[in-house]
Design a protein around this motif. Structure first.
Motif, PDB file in Angstrom:
ATOM      1  N   GLU A  89       3.924 -13.005  -3.485  1.00 59.21           N
ATOM      2  CA  GLU A  89       2.896 -12.835  -2.421  1.00 59.21           C
ATOM      3  C   GLU A  89       3.454 -13.715  -1.222  1.00 59.21           C
ATOM      4  N   ARG A  90       4.062 -14.839  -1.763  1.00 59.65           N
ATOM      5  CA  ARG A  90       4.529 -15.684  -0.867  1.00 59.65           C
ATOM      6  C   ARG A  90       5.736 -15.146  -0.416  1.00 59.65           C
ATOM      7  N   ILE A  91       6.541 -14.649  -1.188  1.00 54.72           N
ATOM      8  CA  ILE A  91       7.801 -13.964  -0.474  1.00 54.72           C
ATOM      9  C   ILE A  91       7.734 -13.004   0.420  1.00 54.72           C
ATOM     10  N   LEU A  92       6.711 -12.349   0.261  1.00 52.36           N
ATOM     11  CA  LEU A  92       6.109 -11.187   1.165  1.00 52.36           C
ATOM     12  C   LEU A  92       5.766 -11.868   2.511  1.00 52.36           C
ATOM     13  N   ASP A  93       5.049 -12.755   2.488  1.00 54.12           N
ATOM     14  CA  ASP A  93       4.494 -13.711   3.489  1.00 54.12           C
ATOM     15  C   ASP A  93       5.786 -14.141   4.521  1.00 54.12           C
ATOM     16  N   ILE A  94       6.652 -14.860   3.581  1.00 55.99           N
ATOM     17  CA  ILE A  94       7.764 -15.251   4.379  1.00 55.99           C
ATOM     18  C   ILE A  94       8.585 -14.039   5.094  1.00 55.99           C
ATOM     19  N   HIS A  95       9.022 -13.208   4.059  1.00 58.98           N
ATOM     20  CA  HIS A  95       9.947 -12.082   4.625  1.00 58.98           C
ATOM     21  C   HIS A  95       9.528 -10.924   5.462  1.00 58.98           C
ATOM     22  N   SER A  96       8.143 -10.973   5.630  1.00 56.73           N
ATOM     23  CA  SER A  96       7.486  -9.984   6.588  1.00 56.73           C
ATOM     24  C   SER A  96       7.458 -10.726   8.079  1.00 56.73           C
TER      25      SER A  96
ATOM     26  N   LEU B  40       4.185  -5.853  -1.507  1.00 61.78           N
ATOM     27  CA  LEU B  40       4.537  -6.499  -2.953  1.00 61.78           C
ATOM     28  C   LEU B  40       5.676  -6.092  -3.712  1.00 61.78           C
ATOM     29  N   ASP B  41       5.612  -4.715  -3.787  1.00 66.49           N
ATOM     30  CA  ASP B  41       6.697  -4.084  -4.551  1.00 66.49           C
ATOM     31  C   ASP B  41       8.035  -4.541  -4.056  1.00 66.49           C
ATOM     32  N   GLU B  42       8.319  -4.603  -2.500  1.00 64.31           N
ATOM     33  CA  GLU B  42       9.498  -5.021  -2.206  1.00 64.31           C
ATOM     34  C   GLU B  42       9.595  -6.396  -2.628  1.00 64.31           C
ATOM     35  N   ALA B  43       8.842  -7.328  -2.454  1.00 64.29           N
ATOM     36  CA  ALA B  43       8.908  -8.645  -2.849  1.00 64.29           C
ATOM     37  C   ALA B  43       9.266  -8.586  -4.272  1.00 64.29           C
TER      38      ALA B  43
ATOM     39  N   ARG C 201      13.117  -7.524  -4.580  1.00 68.03           N
ATOM     40  CA  ARG C 201      13.969  -8.406  -3.916  1.00 68.03           C
ATOM     41  C   ARG C 201      14.447  -9.578  -4.934  1.00 68.03           C
ATOM     42  N   MET C 202      13.198 -10.061  -5.761  1.00 71.85           N
ATOM     43  CA  MET C 202      13.466 -10.977  -6.575  1.00 71.85           C
ATOM     44  C   MET C 202      14.446 -10.328  -7.802  1.00 71.85           C
ATOM     45  N   LYS C 203      14.256  -9.099  -8.042  1.00 74.46           N
ATOM     46  CA  LYS C 203      14.927  -8.655  -9.070  1.00 74.46           C
ATOM     47  C   LYS C 203      16.312  -8.374  -8.711  1.00 74.46           C
ATOM     48  N   GLU C 204      16.566  -7.964  -7.289  1.00 70.90           N
ATOM     49  CA  GLU C 204      18.052  -7.889  -6.823  1.00 70.90           C
ATOM     50  C   GLU C 204      18.731  -9.538  -6.834  1.00 70.90           C
ATOM     51  N   TRP C 205      18.058 -10.555  -6.460  1.00 77.95           N
ATOM     52  CA  TRP C 205      18.285 -11.709  -6.523  1.00 77.95           C
ATOM     53  C   TRP C 205      18.899 -12.332  -7.900  1.00 77.95           C
TER      54      TRP C 205
END
Ligand SMILES: CC(C)(COP(=O)(O)OP(=O)(O)OC[C@H]1O[C@@H](n2cnc3c(N)ncnc32)[C@H](O)[C@@H]1OP(=O)(O)O)[C@@H](O)C(=O)NCCC(=O)NCCS
Length: 183
Positions: free
Chosen positions: A21-28, A47-50, A53-57
């Motif tokens: 949720e916080r990653i979405l807040d930052i990267h949006s 949230l799916d994109e967030a 993104r974590m999986k990619e990292w």
């Protein structure tokens, strides 16, 4: 290298699903992502994109040594403040690395990025990384102040062989890092 790193005020730790949720807040936020790469800047939208993104990292961290993406969590709040990473420079024939940082705007202005960057560089240089680069848009003053504050060597605004155009570029070797004055 994907263990947590502790500093006086922060824990730098691997991302967990609860960060989505916080990653979405930052990267949006365009105000954050417009500094992180070349255009087009596409705000994160779900949230799916967030989670993706974590999986990619995580996958990139597992793929190549010294690559690391860590969440910055201030002990005082326990709320994800942003992220910090050491990653391969895109298309670099010599396999060199860059360090990067970003914060949620509500976590800026406390010195968290600088404190986290020092701890991360201590760790990656102790792990054997020889040098690190840091490249940013020429007018990204807050980021340049972080690089200057932690003592990276300022190479000025010069052609950027990795991202194109001119960038404000900083550099640091392990020897220089270990030999620098700390106050
Ligand atoms: C770049 C970015 C991380 C810098 O954030 P920041 O909060 O200014 O950096 P720090 O966390 O190190 O905080 C330093 C600021 O906190 C202030 N500060 C307050 N309390 C402090 C403390 N206890 N210790 C250190 N600094 C403190 C400092 O004076 C400094 O302010 P100044 O730069 O106006 O003088 C942030 O602007 C950002 O996320 N930008 C968008 C993404 C981005 O540009 N990333 C970099 C791409 S290359």
């Amino acid at each position: 290298m994907n263990d947590a790193i502790e500093t006086p005020r922060l824990v730098l730790r691997p991302y967990v699903d609860g960060d989505a949720e916080r990653i979405l807040d930052i990267h949006s936020r365009l105000e954050v992502i417009r500094w992180l790469s070349n255009p087009p800047f596409v705000p994160m939208a779900s949230l799916d994109e967030a989670h993706a993104r974590m999986k990619e990292w995580r996958e990139r961290d597992a793929e190549r040594e010294h690559t690391v993406h860590l969440a910055i969590e201030p002990r005082e709040t326990g709320v994800l403040a942003g992220g910090m990473g050491v990653t391969p420079l895109p298309g670099d024939p010599e396999g060199r690395y860059e360090v990067g940082w970003h914060l949620h705007p509500d976590a800026a202005g406390h010195g968290y990025a600088s404190e986290a960057a020092v701890a991360l560089l201590d760790t990656v240089f102790a792990d054997g990384l020889d040098e690190v680069w840091c490249t940013m848009y020429p007018h990204n003053e807050p980021s340049a102040r972080v690089a200057q504050r932690i003592g990276l060597t300022d190479l000025g605004i010069i052609p950027d062989r990795w991202y194109g155009g001119d960038s404000h570029i900083f550099h640091m070797t392990r020897q220089e890092w270990l030999g620098r004055d700390r106050d």
